[in-house]
Write a protein that holds these residues in place. Structure first.
Motif, PDB file in Angstrom:
ATOM      1  N   ILE A 111      40.734  45.072  42.985  1.00 35.06           N
ATOM      2  CA  ILE A 111      40.945  44.365  41.587  1.00 35.06           C
ATOM      3  C   ILE A 111      40.636  45.562  40.649  1.00 35.06           C
ATOM      4  O   ILE A 111      39.356  46.227  40.899  1.00 35.06           O
ATOM      5  CB  ILE A 111      39.815  43.210  41.487  1.00 35.06           C
TER       6      ILE A 111
ATOM      7  N   ASN B  22      38.294  41.705  34.608  1.00 33.72           N
ATOM      8  CA  ASN B  22      38.227  40.606  35.674  1.00 33.72           C
ATOM      9  C   ASN B  22      37.191  41.112  36.530  1.00 33.72           C
ATOM     10  O   ASN B  22      36.342  40.119  36.914  1.00 33.72           O
ATOM     11  CB  ASN B  22      39.539  41.046  36.481  1.00 33.72           C
TER      12      ASN B  22
ATOM     13  N   GLU C 121      45.083  41.970  40.963  1.00 37.27           N
ATOM     14  CA  GLU C 121      45.925  41.469  39.823  1.00 37.27           C
ATOM     15  C   GLU C 121      47.306  41.534  40.294  1.00 37.27           C
ATOM     16  O   GLU C 121      47.894  42.631  40.610  1.00 37.27           O
ATOM     17  CB  GLU C 121      45.756  42.051  38.607  1.00 37.27           C
TER      18      GLU C 121
ATOM     19  N   ASN D  21      44.787  33.409  36.691  1.00 36.45           N
ATOM     20  CA  ASN D  21      44.163  34.898  36.733  1.00 36.45           C
ATOM     21  C   ASN D  21      43.248  34.927  37.664  1.00 36.45           C
ATOM     22  O   ASN D  21      42.675  33.920  38.023  1.00 36.45           O
ATOM     23  CB  ASN D  21      43.765  34.961  35.347  1.00 36.45           C
TER      24      ASN D  21
END
Length: 267
Positions: free
Chosen positions: A127, A132, A224, A252
């Motif tokens: 990630i 995030n 992602e 998401n």
């Protein structure tokens, strides 16, 4: 007590820790090379210092001196005070939260130390978005998760943007990086954790079912866009999905983490 220095020259060499904060690549190099990270905003600065991170220095607008006076009394690190327009020339953006601190990084703990006593952990693979990562730390902390483990290529949880979005959750949540990416999930299974991969795989079951009656759980989340690697999908003990309305396939990764943490915390 911190010594206060009023500064009106944005080129002052003592401000090197705070330069070019929007340049991600430059900041990664500078912060790694010097073993530092930045905290932004009165609450986050306070949480970092109270969590035991040693300040290198502070930079703030005059109005924040009183609000952080008790923190400044705990250290002899210099405090550089300047008008917001001067601070903007140093950092490259408007520091609307008014206060920054440069703090020393500490060595990462071992995997065994992080997992000691843990029942619910988050495991992040590749990630790369700092926002995030910060949001995931915040969700995990809010919903009672005990630790976060990061694959080698994950974004830095101590990057300024991650810390800010996570409201300092990284300071109180035990975390470390995984040295062995390939066998990371089998290693967790060997330690008694049921690894549950969030995925769109055909054999994925609803998250409520996947975590039901599991004593020690590790929720596994991928990067992602592309999600988990084939290796991590295959090596997880279970594969889980958050059921969506027709026509929507996924959330998401930060939003998915919040939902999965909520469900898992009530297993």
């Amino acid at each position: 007590m911190a010594e206060v220095h009023h500064v009106d020259d944005p080129a002052d060499p003592r401000l090197a820790d705070y330069r070019d904060l929007r340049d991600v690549q430059l900041r990664r190099h500078l912060e790694t090379e010097n073993g530092l990270f930045l905290a932004e905003g009165e609450k986050v600065v306070r949480r970092a210092v109270e969590a035991g991170f040693a300040p290198r220095s502070f930079l703030m607008a005059p109005k924040w001196l009183d609000g952080l006076a008790d923190i400044l009394e705990t250290t002899d690190a210099p405090c550089f005070v300047m008008e917001e327009r001067v601070a903007e020339q140093v950092t490259g953006f408007h520091v609307h939260r008014g206060a920054l601190a440069s703090l020393r990084r500490t060595p990462l703990p071992t995997l065994d130390a992080v997992l000691e006593g843990a029942r619910s952990v988050l495991v992040l693979e590749d990630i790369v978005d700092h926002t995030n990562v910060g949001a995931i730390f915040r969700s995990g902390a809010a919903l009672g998760f005990d630790a976060v483990l990061l694959a080698p290529r994950c974004a830095d949880p101590l990057y300024r943007r991650s810390i800010k979005v996570g409201m300092g959750a990284v300071f109180t949540t035990p975390w470390t990086r995984l040295d062995d990416w390939y066998d990371a999930l089998p290693a967790l299974s060997a330690r008694g954790f049921t690894t549950v991969a969030l995925t769109l795989a055909d054999d994925a079951t609803a998250i409520e079912d996947a975590v039901a009656e599991v004593e020690k759980v590790a929720l596994v989340l991928g990067g992602e866009g592309h999600g988990l690697s084939a290796r991590w999908e295959r090596s997880a003990d279970r594969r889980a999905i958050i059921p969506m309305r027709e026509g929507i396939d996924s959330l998401n990764v930060a939003a998915a983490t919040a939902v999965a943490c909520y469900v898992t915390a009530r297993r």
